[in-house]
Write a protein that holds these residues in place. Structure first.
Motif, PDB file in Angstrom:
ATOM      1  N   ALA B   7       0.810  -1.217   0.000  1.00 25.39           N
ATOM      2  CA  ALA B   7       0.000   0.000   0.000  1.00 25.39           C
ATOM      3  C   ALA B   7       0.846   1.271   0.000  1.00 25.39           C
ATOM      4  O   ALA B   7       0.393   2.323  -0.453  1.00 25.39           O
ATOM      5  CB  ALA B   7      -0.938  -0.004   1.198  1.00 25.39           C
ATOM      6  N   GLN B   8       2.061   1.178   0.499  1.00 26.56           N
ATOM      7  CA  GLN B   8       2.921   2.356   0.558  1.00 26.56           C
ATOM      8  C   GLN B   8       3.717   2.443  -0.736  1.00 26.56           C
ATOM      9  O   GLN B   8       4.572   1.604  -0.992  1.00 26.56           O
ATOM     10  CB  GLN B   8       3.897   2.261   1.736  1.00 26.56           C
ATOM     11  CG  GLN B   8       3.251   2.004   3.076  1.00 26.56           C
ATOM     12  CD  GLN B   8       4.166   1.169   3.967  1.00 26.56           C
ATOM     13  OE1 GLN B   8       4.591   0.087   3.568  1.00 26.56           O
ATOM     14  NE2 GLN B   8       4.456   1.654   5.160  1.00 26.56           N
ATOM     15  N   THR B   9       3.452   3.447  -1.552  1.00 25.06           N
ATOM     16  CA  THR B   9       4.185   3.557  -2.807  1.00 25.06           C
ATOM     17  C   THR B   9       5.523   4.260  -2.597  1.00 25.06           C
ATOM     18  O   THR B   9       6.508   3.910  -3.239  1.00 25.06           O
ATOM     19  CB  THR B   9       3.367   4.299  -3.856  1.00 25.06           C
ATOM     20  OG1 THR B   9       2.951   5.560  -3.305  1.00 25.06           O
ATOM     21  CG2 THR B   9       2.144   3.506  -4.255  1.00 25.06           C
ATOM     22  N   GLU B  10       5.552   5.247  -1.711  1.00 28.56           N
ATOM     23  CA  GLU B  10       6.799   5.949  -1.425  1.00 28.56           C
ATOM     24  C   GLU B  10       6.872   6.293   0.056  1.00 28.56           C
ATOM     25  O   GLU B  10       5.875   6.685   0.657  1.00 28.56           O
ATOM     26  CB  GLU B  10       6.910   7.243  -2.242  1.00 28.56           C
ATOM     27  CG  GLU B  10       7.087   7.031  -3.721  1.00 28.56           C
ATOM     28  CD  GLU B  10       7.513   8.302  -4.447  1.00 28.56           C
ATOM     29  OE1 GLU B  10       7.037   8.532  -5.565  1.00 28.56           O
ATOM     30  OE2 GLU B  10       8.308   9.063  -3.883  1.00 28.56           O
ATOM     31  N   ILE B  11       8.058   6.119   0.615  1.00 28.71           N
ATOM     32  CA  ILE B  11       8.303   6.487   2.014  1.00 28.71           C
ATOM     33  C   ILE B  11       9.618   7.247   2.078  1.00 28.71           C
ATOM     34  O   ILE B  11      10.597   6.847   1.453  1.00 28.71           O
ATOM     35  CB  ILE B  11       8.418   5.238   2.917  1.00 28.71           C
ATOM     36  CG1 ILE B  11       7.150   4.396   2.866  1.00 28.71           C
ATOM     37  CG2 ILE B  11       8.716   5.657   4.352  1.00 28.71           C
ATOM     38  CD1 ILE B  11       7.268   3.102   3.666  1.00 28.71           C
ATOM     39  N   SER B  12       9.613   8.331   2.841  1.00 30.35           N
ATOM     40  CA  SER B  12      10.851   9.074   3.093  1.00 30.35           C
ATOM     41  C   SER B  12      11.112   9.094   4.595  1.00 30.35           C
ATOM     42  O   SER B  12      10.203   9.384   5.373  1.00 30.35           O
ATOM     43  CB  SER B  12      10.743  10.509   2.579  1.00 30.35           C
ATOM     44  OG  SER B  12      10.733  10.539   1.177  1.00 30.35           O
ATOM     45  N   VAL B  13      12.321   8.783   4.968  1.00 32.58           N
ATOM     46  CA  VAL B  13      12.712   8.836   6.373  1.00 32.58           C
ATOM     47  C   VAL B  13      14.068   9.521   6.464  1.00 32.58           C
ATOM     48  O   VAL B  13      14.821   9.569   5.486  1.00 32.58           O
ATOM     49  CB  VAL B  13      12.796   7.428   7.008  1.00 32.58           C
ATOM     50  CG1 VAL B  13      11.434   6.748   6.985  1.00 32.58           C
ATOM     51  CG2 VAL B  13      13.849   6.578   6.343  1.00 32.58           C
ATOM     52  N   VAL B  14      14.349  10.010   7.635  1.00 37.32           N
ATOM     53  CA  VAL B  14      15.648  10.610   7.894  1.00 37.32           C
ATOM     54  C   VAL B  14      16.576   9.504   8.385  1.00 37.32           C
ATOM     55  O   VAL B  14      16.164   8.591   9.098  1.00 37.32           O
ATOM     56  CB  VAL B  14      15.539  11.734   8.936  1.00 37.32           C
ATOM     57  CG1 VAL B  14      16.923  12.292   9.271  1.00 37.32           C
ATOM     58  CG2 VAL B  14      14.615  12.832   8.432  1.00 37.32           C
ATOM     59  N   GLU B  15      17.801   9.581   7.966  1.00 38.08           N
ATOM     60  CA  GLU B  15      18.795   8.586   8.344  1.00 38.08           C
ATOM     61  C   GLU B  15      18.750   8.299   9.841  1.00 38.08           C
ATOM     62  O   GLU B  15      18.569   9.206  10.656  1.00 38.08           O
ATOM     63  CB  GLU B  15      20.184   9.074   7.944  1.00 38.08           C
ATOM     64  CG  GLU B  15      21.230   7.980   7.838  1.00 38.08           C
ATOM     65  CD  GLU B  15      22.526   8.497   7.243  1.00 38.08           C
ATOM     66  OE1 GLU B  15      22.752   9.720   7.275  1.00 38.08           O
ATOM     67  OE2 GLU B  15      23.302   7.669   6.740  1.00 38.08           O
ATOM     68  N   VAL B  85      22.228   4.145   2.066  1.00 34.35           N
ATOM     69  CA  VAL B  85      22.384   3.018   1.134  1.00 34.35           C
ATOM     70  C   VAL B  85      21.144   2.130   1.080  1.00 34.35           C
ATOM     71  O   VAL B  85      21.020   1.275   0.199  1.00 34.35           O
ATOM     72  CB  VAL B  85      23.607   2.142   1.492  1.00 34.35           C
ATOM     73  CG1 VAL B  85      24.881   2.922   1.284  1.00 34.35           C
ATOM     74  CG2 VAL B  85      23.494   1.596   2.911  1.00 34.35           C
ATOM     75  N   ASP B  86      20.227   2.334   2.009  1.00 38.10           N
ATOM     76  CA  ASP B  86      18.979   1.564   1.979  1.00 38.10           C
ATOM     77  C   ASP B  86      17.991   2.143   0.967  1.00 38.10           C
ATOM     78  O   ASP B  86      16.956   1.535   0.692  1.00 38.10           O
ATOM     79  CB  ASP B  86      18.328   1.551   3.363  1.00 38.10           C
ATOM     80  CG  ASP B  86      19.163   0.833   4.412  1.00 38.10           C
ATOM     81  OD1 ASP B  86      19.123   1.252   5.596  1.00 38.10           O
ATOM     82  OD2 ASP B  86      19.865  -0.136   4.054  1.00 38.10           O
ATOM     83  N   SER B  87      18.281   3.300   0.443  1.00 36.27           N
ATOM     84  CA  SER B  87      17.386   3.912  -0.543  1.00 36.27           C
ATOM     85  C   SER B  87      17.281   3.023  -1.771  1.00 36.27           C
ATOM     86  O   SER B  87      18.285   2.705  -2.421  1.00 36.27           O
ATOM     87  CB  SER B  87      17.910   5.300  -0.946  1.00 36.27           C
ATOM     88  OG  SER B  87      17.921   6.184   0.156  1.00 36.27           O
ATOM     89  N   THR B 110       7.610  -0.539  -3.009  1.00 34.78           N
ATOM     90  CA  THR B 110       7.644   0.642  -2.153  1.00 34.78           C
ATOM     91  C   THR B 110       8.992   1.323  -2.344  1.00 34.78           C
ATOM     92  O   THR B 110      10.033   0.695  -2.129  1.00 34.78           O
ATOM     93  CB  THR B 110       7.470   0.287  -0.668  1.00 34.78           C
ATOM     94  OG1 THR B 110       6.192  -0.294  -0.463  1.00 34.78           O
ATOM     95  CG2 THR B 110       7.607   1.535   0.203  1.00 34.78           C
ATOM     96  N   LYS B 111       8.944   2.562  -2.768  1.00 28.84           N
ATOM     97  CA  LYS B 111      10.185   3.313  -2.948  1.00 28.84           C
ATOM     98  C   LYS B 111      10.567   3.967  -1.637  1.00 28.84           C
ATOM     99  O   LYS B 111       9.826   4.784  -1.089  1.00 28.84           O
ATOM    100  CB  LYS B 111      10.001   4.372  -4.034  1.00 28.84           C
ATOM    101  CG  LYS B 111      11.282   5.155  -4.340  1.00 28.84           C
ATOM    102  CD  LYS B 111      11.068   6.141  -5.471  1.00 28.84           C
ATOM    103  CE  LYS B 111      12.363   6.876  -5.800  1.00 28.84           C
ATOM    104  NZ  LYS B 111      12.156   7.846  -6.926  1.00 28.84           N
ATOM    105  N   LEU B 112      11.718   3.583  -1.139  1.00 33.77           N
ATOM    106  CA  LEU B 112      12.213   4.127   0.127  1.00 33.77           C
ATOM    107  C   LEU B 112      13.326   5.124  -0.144  1.00 33.77           C
ATOM    108  O   LEU B 112      14.295   4.816  -0.833  1.00 33.77           O
ATOM    109  CB  LEU B 112      12.738   3.003   1.028  1.00 33.77           C
ATOM    110  CG  LEU B 112      13.433   3.448   2.320  1.00 33.77           C
ATOM    111  CD1 LEU B 112      12.438   4.149   3.233  1.00 33.77           C
ATOM    112  CD2 LEU B 112      14.068   2.265   3.029  1.00 33.77           C
ATOM    113  N   GLN B 113      13.161   6.309   0.401  1.00 28.93           N
ATOM    114  CA  GLN B 113      14.212   7.320   0.312  1.00 28.93           C
ATOM    115  C   GLN B 113      14.691   7.631   1.715  1.00 28.93           C
ATOM    116  O   GLN B 113      13.896   8.026   2.578  1.00 28.93           O
ATOM    117  CB  GLN B 113      13.700   8.586  -0.360  1.00 28.93           C
ATOM    118  CG  GLN B 113      14.777   9.645  -0.540  1.00 28.93           C
ATOM    119  CD  GLN B 113      14.269  10.901  -1.225  1.00 28.93           C
ATOM    120  OE1 GLN B 113      13.073  11.133  -1.300  1.00 28.93           O
ATOM    121  NE2 GLN B 113      15.187  11.705  -1.723  1.00 28.93           N
ATOM    122  N   VAL B 114      15.962   7.433   1.943  1.00 29.65           N
ATOM    123  CA  VAL B 114      16.555   7.745   3.235  1.00 29.65           C
ATOM    124  C   VAL B 114      17.354   9.037   3.073  1.00 29.65           C
ATOM    125  O   VAL B 114      18.311   9.093   2.298  1.00 29.65           O
ATOM    126  CB  VAL B 114      17.455   6.607   3.738  1.00 29.65           C
ATOM    127  CG1 VAL B 114      18.047   6.969   5.093  1.00 29.65           C
ATOM    128  CG2 VAL B 114      16.663   5.306   3.822  1.00 29.65           C
TER     129      VAL B 114
END
Lengths: 116, 116
Positions: B7-15, B85-87, B110-114
């Motif tokens: 369900a999550q297409t994109e997630i952004s988190v701070v390192e 590097v998890d991005s 799910t696209k993860l951006q760190v």
């Protein structure tokens, strides 16, 4: 131990042309599956080959055909290319599922096909 | 028919933050396998974990952990102390035996951006 090798890495074709993509499976694997991954989508199953025969097929038209050779390598052919065929084509190799001996897939790096 | 929902297409988190990627699946089979794959910008699908339907033990591998719950048909993936590097795009996948052969269905990813 070499993994799955795909060639070419990138390809540009004109609408209406035909294309052949190649895949060499991981050593010890006898089954090859092909997937199409459009931009922003998950891989979609095209078909699977084992013992040089197509064993399963996804919802792809007959323009998509394949072949498996005695050395387990495989080709994916697409005829009458459409703009919508532009995608990353992934090859995955595995060992035939026997009981619970499912070894999962090993994927190649893919061939990026652009149809213009 | 089998189905995988991310369900999550994109997630952004701070390192250094923890992040959980959700996966819900549907299948009629009692024997199946679940996978997580990572797809970095280079395109190849990197195998992370395989879990069979009879093993509901959670698994931890370094900063990665997986929570498999058959009761809710979920197989969630947690990255602890995320790093740049998890991005990548992460895919959940379901494998079933189909006519004696393995068939794998992928979620949309799910696209993860760190963010550093």
């Amino acid at each position: 131990d070499a993994g799955v090798t795909q060639s070419p890495t990138h390809l540009i074709k004109t609408r209406g042309q035909q294309v052949t993509l190649r895949c060499s499976p991981k050593s010890g694997h006898d089954t090859v599956s092909w997937y199409q991954q459009a931009l922003g989508q998950g891989p979609q199953f095209i078909f699977q080959y084992y013992e040089e025969e197509e064993r399963q097929r996804g919802n792809f038209p007959d323009r998509f055909s394949g072949h498996q050779f005695p050395n387990y390598s495989s080709e994916l052919n697409v005829n009458a290319l459409l703009l919508g065929d532009s995608a990353l084509y992934l090859c995955a190799s595995s060992s035939l599922w026997t009981g619970q001996a499912n070894y999962g897939y090993t994927f190649g790096s893919g061939t990026r096909l652009t149809v213009v | 028919a089998q189905k995988v929902t991310q369900a999550q297409t994109e997630i952004s988190v701070v390192e250094k933050e923890d992040v959980t990627l959700d996966c819900v699946y549907e299948t009629r089979d009692t024997t199946y396998y679940l996978f997580w794959y990572k797809q970095p910008p280079s395109g190849e699908l990197v195998f992370l974990i395989r879990r069979n339907s009879f093993d509901e033990q959670n698994e931890i591998s370094g900063r990665y952990s997986w929570n498999f719950q058959k009761s809710t048909s979920s197989f969630n993936f947690t990255i602890t102390a995320s790093q740049v590097v998890d991005s990548a795009v992460y895919f959940c996948a379901l494998s079933e035996r189909s006519g004696g052969y393995q068939k794998v269905t992928f979620g949309i990813g799910t696209k993860l951006q760190v963010i550093p």
